[in-house]
Scaffold this motif. Sequence first.
Motif, PDB file in Angstrom:
ATOM      1  N   GLN A 299       0.861  -1.185   0.000  1.00  0.00           N
ATOM      2  CA  GLN A 299       0.000   0.000   0.000  1.00  0.00           C
ATOM      3  C   GLN A 299       0.895   1.232   0.000  1.00  0.00           C
ATOM      4  O   GLN A 299       1.967   1.232   0.613  1.00  0.00           O
TER       5      GLN A 299
ATOM      6  N   SER B 270      -6.144  -1.110  -6.846  1.00  0.00           N
ATOM      7  CA  SER B 270      -7.356  -0.405  -6.384  1.00  0.00           C
ATOM      8  C   SER B 270      -7.431   0.900  -7.156  1.00  0.00           C
ATOM      9  O   SER B 270      -6.439   1.612  -7.289  1.00  0.00           O
TER      10      SER B 270
ATOM     11  N   LYS C 126     -10.078   3.415  -6.905  1.00  0.00           N
ATOM     12  CA  LYS C 126     -10.841   4.538  -6.379  1.00  0.00           C
ATOM     13  C   LYS C 126      -9.961   5.461  -5.542  1.00  0.00           C
ATOM     14  O   LYS C 126      -9.125   5.013  -4.769  1.00  0.00           O
TER      15      LYS C 126
ATOM     16  N   ASN D 115      -7.665   2.881   0.524  1.00  0.00           N
ATOM     17  CA  ASN D 115      -7.817   1.461   0.220  1.00  0.00           C
ATOM     18  C   ASN D 115      -6.872   0.653   1.104  1.00  0.00           C
ATOM     19  O   ASN D 115      -5.674   0.940   1.168  1.00  0.00           O
TER      20      ASN D 115
ATOM     21  N   ASN E  73     -10.615  -5.848  -0.158  1.00  0.00           N
ATOM     22  CA  ASN E  73     -10.251  -4.438  -0.132  1.00  0.00           C
ATOM     23  C   ASN E  73     -11.287  -3.653   0.659  1.00  0.00           C
ATOM     24  O   ASN E  73     -12.489  -3.783   0.433  1.00  0.00           O
TER      25      ASN E  73
ATOM     26  N   PHE F 291     -12.464   0.032   1.165  1.00  0.00           N
ATOM     27  CA  PHE F 291     -12.353   1.362   0.574  1.00  0.00           C
ATOM     28  C   PHE F 291     -13.288   2.328   1.289  1.00  0.00           C
ATOM     29  O   PHE F 291     -14.427   1.993   1.618  1.00  0.00           O
TER      30      PHE F 291
END
Length: 731
Positions: free
Chosen positions: A388, A413, A415, A419, A432, A434
């Motif tokens: 991440q 991911s 968006k 996340n 995930n 989000f």
Amino acid sequence: MKQTFILATIILFASCKKTTTVTNYTSGLKEITLTEIWDGTFSAKGMNALNSMNGDFYSLLNTDDAGNTTVDKYSYKTLEKIETIVSSNDLKDLEGFSSYSFNDDETKIILGTNFKKIFRRSFTGNFYGYDIASKKLTLLGKDIQEPVFSPDNKKVAYAKDNNLFIKNLVANKVTQITKDGKKNSIINGITDWVYEEEFAFVRAFEWSKNSKYLAFLRFDESNVPTFSMDIVGNGNYPNQQVFKYPKAGEKNAEVTLHMYTLSSKNTKKVALGDYEYIPRIKWSNDADILIATTLNRHQDNLKLHKVNALRNNASILLEETDKAYVDVTDNLTFLNDNSFIWTSEKDGFNHIYHYDFSGKLINQITKGSWEVTNYYGYNKDKKTIYYQSVENGSTNRGVYSIGLDGNDKKALSNKEGTNTASFSKNLNYFINTFSSSEIPPIYSLFTAEGEMLKVIKDNEGLKKNLSDYKMSKKEFSTISINGNELNMWMIKPLDFDENKKYPLLMFQYSGPGSQQVGNKWNAGNDYWHNMLAQKGMIIVCIDGRGTGLKGRDFKKVTQKELGKYEVEDQISSAKKLAELSYIDKDNIGIWGWSFGGFMSSNCLLKGSDIFSTAIAVAPVTSWRFYDSVYTERYMQTPQENASGYDDNSPINYADKLEGNYLLVHGTGDDNVHVQNSYRMINALVEANKQFDMFIVPDRTHGIYKGKNMRLNLYTKMTNFVETHLINKSTK
């Protein structure tokens, strides 16, 4: 009710740069209440903490309406339940359990119940071993800590009363490994208070992969100063909680590494040279080689030691230094060839590196002016790493994959927001989570290639419920302060009128490496801030220098001066915001909790020309009163850096109080002791300054336990804000 949107123009000087479209939204008329904030009305639904199992499976601890507990197995691929592994209904000698952990091949489980909390992470409990095939339940021990199976599944090691034990499950025999354990003196295999709090672990013993050795840490805290707190309780007389707590500059526990050999029942001390701390131990893929991490007292020199259990000697695998400090993480990962993954800030940003087992750098895997924020794991079949990072903006979090050679990076991911991934053990799937400032948590199943397979839970019910309330969006931007672009969000009233004047309340935490300006869903304080906004004020949060995720130099500029640059940035920000046409410059307040309370106190005292009001909850008022590991990481010792400690202590500026000050603390706070507030009170009294205080018996650092505790606290703070900011402001 259908959502409607009202466009509001944001008037900001050139110093405040817009980064998102600025809109406020409303589709309801209901006012947010404090009762609803703290009774769970606005709580987002989450998923039970899942445990990744071998293969493409995970398990959950579930409780039915009758109170029966089960450990159930699910498929990542389908999310369907496969089987119930164990149910409390089938356990004659155990009514229920509240924790579970598998052995390596998942043929046995440790079940825990009757937990008794010690500190933030530590507790004792009654633990049982359960054989899945035979359904046999065996008591491992009562009031024990941290039981864990040996890799050969034949034994369980655990701690009790500061000593270590091994139970042989085949022979049903217990062997006591250490015998010198004594409260507030010697601890074997379990960390002391400061390690638990600042290095974030409790279990300080580890099985070798061949089950021949048990490595453990021994803490001799005999010479560590003792701290005591009166616990009022419900009796006629209070009790005393007494524990060892090393404050800055004081004696730490003497921590040593020991190796127990099961065949000889012999324990040997391992020499690691000069060091102050051993914040991690971990076995490599070589069954005879343990990796021990050491730090010096300044925490600017970290070493990884290769400890040969057979020969009882150690050599240096890797050494890392920093002008400020080196962070301790759990990211050390050994690959099949015993090469390893390591994360470091050595190029100015936190990134992932690959080393061989001699400590030679193979390659830097991730690169760029952004930070890796979480390392998820390595898939050996695909030669792929999952992590991440904030490479899509320092207020966002994304999930990514990248080849071990640093090529073929891919965003998993898509968006914009926050996340977070929970991967299957074999790293073929992940769940995930989000959220953003506008979208409550959505839990979705993804393949490791980033294909979304299914939405598991979306919190649409919460969104629908919130549509009935008056709420304003967070407006994200940056503000130019002291040569830096600082991340900021602002909340305005729904009926905002640029021709009116509004009081301003600033919220911050500001601690090293922290972040408050993040694109994520609401916590309790966000609802409170929105409630205050609808009463006719503006709320702002700014992450100043010293906070995280913008590189090493931005984070570590505060070294040896905690509270100097952070306070300068908040004061300068308040003055710049006061230039806005709609801010009432005579009614600007600031509040914070813990480090944030330290900050709000300093801002009111040092920035009395701009701040009229402050709330400080559980504040540090002198770093001389806080623990050695945290404080000295950033400040060194008071003996070495007296000016850094004293020039930034609110206690030493009590005579400068001119505004309205509310001081809040729990007397049972084992972390930031109420001593901090008591000493602040004494300083204010000696300066003949008037102030408000709310001292709550027995509450710990979070001040939440007890009926209506948070409701009562936030009612107090709301009334204070209304009296001294909202009602005094000229509209």
